[in-house]
Write a protein that holds these residues in place. Structure first.
Motif: not given
Length: 502
Positions: A403-414
């Motif tokens: 879950x933490x990895x998915x949220x951080x990846x979302x920040x990186x994508x933006x």
């Protein structure tokens, strides 16, 4: 549940097996291929919807077949495996974890069947050295168990019970299962090591873990023989003073129907596909007055139920055992295809808090309120109010690292799409920052700052100038004292650049 077949292809698997005089010579690898073929034949006959993947390992590991329902592809791959170096279990356990998390996430139960000859390896990398390092807390070796998903580890040993090597290896394999929270088992051939005993051993594995569920679904005088995929597993129901194991009954009784809005999104423990069973000997669960049915000549109650629930937008409250309930509903994975699904609640009559005790539910006519949908538009039982409460907002859940990895990846994508995604970038950045402060995970803030600084250095030369400014600004703010104040927001940096200047 999906299955990973992990086959040991080390040199020890090439050892010949002693047979009676005049018998055909074969190796332990041949025994493994024969046993796995027996298991795959069982899947073909009883578990056609089972996803299966083939992995081979020795010192390293390799996925020969991705998750598939075509068992012929896996059988063909089994006949192409070669012989490699020594046995090591840590790489394959780590590889299995990465495969499952990448394919299914961390919530899908997966069965891992480890097929080996009982050899635990020698020297560095052996199972004995790894277990000792894990027990002594050696940080240089990270334990891949328990799995980061709901997984069961089954060890199948192709060795005679009287072999000294197996006797020494069994305690180590038991320790592996203990590290996986006790989820798993060890299987050993009964009697002499030959094709017959190995085939019977894999049949025992199939019967224990892959026996299909067959039951009778009833609603008044209507009934239908059904199967559930995946088959439901027993659940432990614990209270303050007792603990019991609950199993799904072979008779599922529909108690009534409710609107989707009333049931909302209840907490469930598992979800199963409901399929009708053809009327063949051994498939039906008969009751009093049941008669033989012929395929295609008698209407199916499950088809009627699925169509009705889909059109009316309702669910069927179903009793699956003593004080255990679930709901039947129509679920669509695409716009054109939908299926009848069964979701199981936690065992107990109070599994859905806003409905009260499920045993006390009755017909709508028994309530002293106007029928649902009329003047007052009220429901006959307490449901969640129309006002949007604070706890109704989407919350951040970091129970596992996925879950933490998915949220951080979302920040990186933006961040990589700045300045076009500037608003979404700062929104996700503040959401993750507030969640970290709520959990007391303040160490995440400088880590996020370092992550954004790294993204800034990796920007291509053709990127917009504002992207580097915004990333540097966000990283600086994350390292400041202001970032530790949940009441404040990190706002975008005002610049003279715009997307029209590119």
């Amino acid at each position: 549940m999906p299955t990973i077949l992990a086959l040991d292809v080390s040199l020890s698997m090439s050892r010949p097996v002693k047979t009676e005089a005049g018998g055909e010579d074969f190796s332990r690898k041949n025994l493994a291929i024969h046993g796995l073929s027996t298991l795959l034949d069982y899947f073909t006959a009883n578990c056609k919807l089972e996803f299966t993947s083939l992995v081979v390992f020795s010192y390293l590991w390799e996925q020969l077949c991705a998750f598939t329902r075509d068992v012929d592809v896996i059988k063909a791959a089994l006949n192409t495996v070669g012989d490699f170096s020594k046995t090591c279990f840590e790489p394959v356990l780590r590889g299995v974890s990465s495969l499952v998390v990448e394919e299914f996430g961390g919530t899908t139960p997966v069965q891992v069947i480890l097929v080996t000859d009982g050899s635990t390896g020698v020297g560095p990398g052996s199972l004995q050295n790894l277990l000792q390092a894990w027990d002594q807390g050696d940080n240089s070796i990270r334990c891949p168990l328990p799995f980061p998903f709901k997984g069961r580890l089954t060890v199948v040993c192709l060795a005679s019970p009287i072999e000294p090597q197996l006797k020494a290896a069994l305690p180590m394999f038991e320790r592996l299962i203990e590290l996986n929270n006790g989820a798993g088992d060890i299987f050993v051939p009964e009697g002499a090591l030959d094709m017959t005993s190995v085939g019977e051993m894999f049949t025992r594995v199939a019967v224990k873990y892959y026996s299909p569920y067959r039951g009778l679904l009833t609603c008044g005088h209507l009934k239908s023989n059904i199967t559930l995929h995946p088959a439901p597993t027993p659940l432990d129901r614990s209270s303050e003073f007792s603990s019991a194991q609950c199993m799904v009954s072979d008779r599922l009784e529909i108690c009534g129907f409710m609107d989707l809005g009333d049931i909302a999104s209840p907490p469930t423990v598992s979800r199963h596909l409901v399929l009708p069973l053809p009327a063949r000997p051994g498939n039906e669960v008969k009751g009093e007055g049941d008669e033989e049915e012929e395929d295609g000549k008698v209407p199916s109650f499950t088809v009627l139920l699925h169509g009705s629930l889909k059109v009316e937008g309702m669910v069927a409250l179903t009793r699956v055992g003593p004080d255990w309930f679930g709901i039947l509903y129509s679920w669509a994975d695409s716009k054109k295809k939908s299926s009848l699904m069964l979701s199981l609640f936690e065992p107990g009559p109070d599994a859905v808090s806003w409905l009260g005790t499920l045993n006390y539910l009755g017909p709508i006519a028994d309530f002293s309120v106007p029928p649902y949908g009329e003047e007052d538009n009220c429901s006959p039982f307490p449901v969640r109010p129309k006002e949007k409460r604070s706890y109704a907002q989407s919350c951040v859940v970091w129970i596992k690292s996925v879950g933490l990895q998915a949220d951080l990846q979302k920040v990186i994508r933006h961040a990589r799409k700045l300045p076009d995604k500037q608003q979404q970038f700062y929104k996700e950045l503040n959401r993750v920052r507030k969640a970290a402060l709520s959990f007391g995970f303040v160490e995440l803030l400088p880590a996020m700052a370092a992550m954004l600084e790294r993204e800034c250095t990796m920007l291509p030369g053709s990127s917009h100038p504002d992207a580097a400014l915004q990333l540097t600004h966000a990283a600086t703010k994350l390292c400041s004292d202001m970032a530790k104040d949940a009441a404040q927001m990190i706002m975008p940096l005002r610049t003279n650049f715009s997307t029209d200047d590119v």
